[in-house]
Write a protein that holds these residues in place. Structure first.
Motif, PDB file in Angstrom:
ATOM      1  N   SER A   1     -18.426  23.876 -64.973  1.00  0.00           N
ATOM      2  CA  SER A   1     -19.318  23.681 -64.930  1.00  0.00           C
ATOM      3  C   SER A   1     -19.468  25.466 -65.320  1.00  0.00           C
ATOM      4  N   PHE A   2     -18.607  25.526 -66.389  1.00  0.00           N
ATOM      5  CA  PHE A   2     -18.794  26.732 -67.355  1.00  0.00           C
ATOM      6  C   PHE A   2     -20.040  26.705 -68.174  1.00  0.00           C
ATOM      7  N   SER A   3     -21.099  27.092 -68.892  1.00  0.00           N
ATOM      8  CA  SER A   3     -21.566  27.013 -70.329  1.00  0.00           C
ATOM      9  C   SER A   3     -20.212  26.947 -71.519  1.00  0.00           C
ATOM     10  N   GLU A   4     -20.222  25.682 -72.746  1.00  0.00           N
ATOM     11  CA  GLU A   4     -18.845  26.035 -73.748  1.00  0.00           C
ATOM     12  C   GLU A   4     -18.503  26.986 -74.480  1.00  0.00           C
ATOM     13  N   ASP A   5     -19.217  28.592 -74.579  1.00  0.00           N
ATOM     14  CA  ASP A   5     -19.648  29.681 -74.516  1.00  0.00           C
ATOM     15  C   ASP A   5     -18.285  29.953 -73.582  1.00  0.00           C
ATOM     16  N   LYS A   6     -18.695  29.567 -72.365  1.00  0.00           N
ATOM     17  CA  LYS A   6     -17.576  30.523 -71.130  1.00  0.00           C
ATOM     18  C   LYS A   6     -16.367  29.415 -71.458  1.00  0.00           C
ATOM     19  N   GLN A   7     -16.274  28.585 -72.103  1.00  0.00           N
ATOM     20  CA  GLN A   7     -14.823  27.896 -71.828  1.00  0.00           C
ATOM     21  C   GLN A   7     -14.783  28.005 -72.643  1.00  0.00           C
ATOM     22  N   THR A   8     -15.447  28.233 -73.016  1.00  0.00           N
ATOM     23  CA  THR A   8     -14.047  29.046 -74.758  1.00  0.00           C
ATOM     24  C   THR A   8     -13.619  29.691 -75.166  1.00  0.00           C
ATOM     25  N   VAL A   9     -14.011  30.985 -74.297  1.00  0.00           N
ATOM     26  CA  VAL A   9     -13.160  32.578 -73.929  1.00  0.00           C
ATOM     27  C   VAL A   9     -12.153  32.305 -73.290  1.00  0.00           C
ATOM     28  N   VAL A  10     -12.343  31.502 -71.873  1.00  0.00           N
ATOM     29  CA  VAL A  10     -11.152  31.082 -70.823  1.00  0.00           C
ATOM     30  C   VAL A  10     -10.045  30.630 -71.236  1.00  0.00           C
ATOM     31  N   ASN A  11     -11.014  29.594 -73.005  1.00  0.00           N
ATOM     32  CA  ASN A  11      -9.473  28.720 -73.271  1.00  0.00           C
ATOM     33  C   ASN A  11      -8.660  29.621 -74.274  1.00  0.00           C
TER      34      ASN A  11
END
Length: 113
Positions: free
Chosen positions: A94-104
Motif C-alpha cells: 500500500s506504500f508509495s514507491e518512495d516509502k517502499q524504498t525508505v523501508v528497504n
C-alpha cells in the motif's frame, strides 16, 4: 511429530489460538491438549475440517511424505513465511514507491547491525 503438534505449529504460524480454531471447526479446544497427550489423530472428517481452517493440505498435518519432499518443504516454508509476514507485505504494497524504498533501505541498514 504428531497430528496435534502439527496443528499447534500451524496455529503459531497463522496467529490463531486453539480456542479460535476449535470454535471455527466446532470441537472443544481441550481436544488439542488431549490429542497431544495421547498422540492421537482425530476422525477423518474433523482432520479435514482442521486442515481447511488452517489452509494447509491435510498431509502436512499427518506428516505424510510426498514424491518430492524437498520441493514440498520449500513450498511449505514459503507459505509459512507468507502467513507470518502477510500483514507486513500488505502494508508494504500500500506504500508509495518512495516509502517502499525508505523501508528497504532501513532493512539494509538493520542488516549491518
Amino acid at each position: 511429530m504428531g497430528f496435534w503438534k502439527n496443528v499447534d505449529k500451524e496455529l503459531e504460524y497463522t496467529g490463531k489460538t486453539r480456542k479460535e480454531l476449535a470454535s471455527e471447526v466446532n470441537f472443544p479446544d481441550s481436544y488439542i491438549s488431549k490429542g497431544i497427550a495421547r498422540n492421537s489423530i482425530p476422525s477423518a472428517d474433523l482432520a479435514l475440517k482442521i486442515a481447511h481452517a488452517l489452509k494447509v493440505p491435510l498431509e502436512n498435518l499427518l506428516d505424510i511424505q510426498i514424491e518430492n519432499p524437498t520441493a514440498k518443504q520449500t513450498e511449505q516454508n514459503q507459505l509459512r513465511l507468507y502467513r507470518k509476514y502477510h500483514n507486513l507485505i500488505e502494508k508494504m504494497e500500500s506504500f508509495s514507491e518512495d516509502k517502499q524504498t525508505v523501508v528497504n533501505n532501513l532493512v539494509k541498514d538493520l542488516e549491518k547491525i
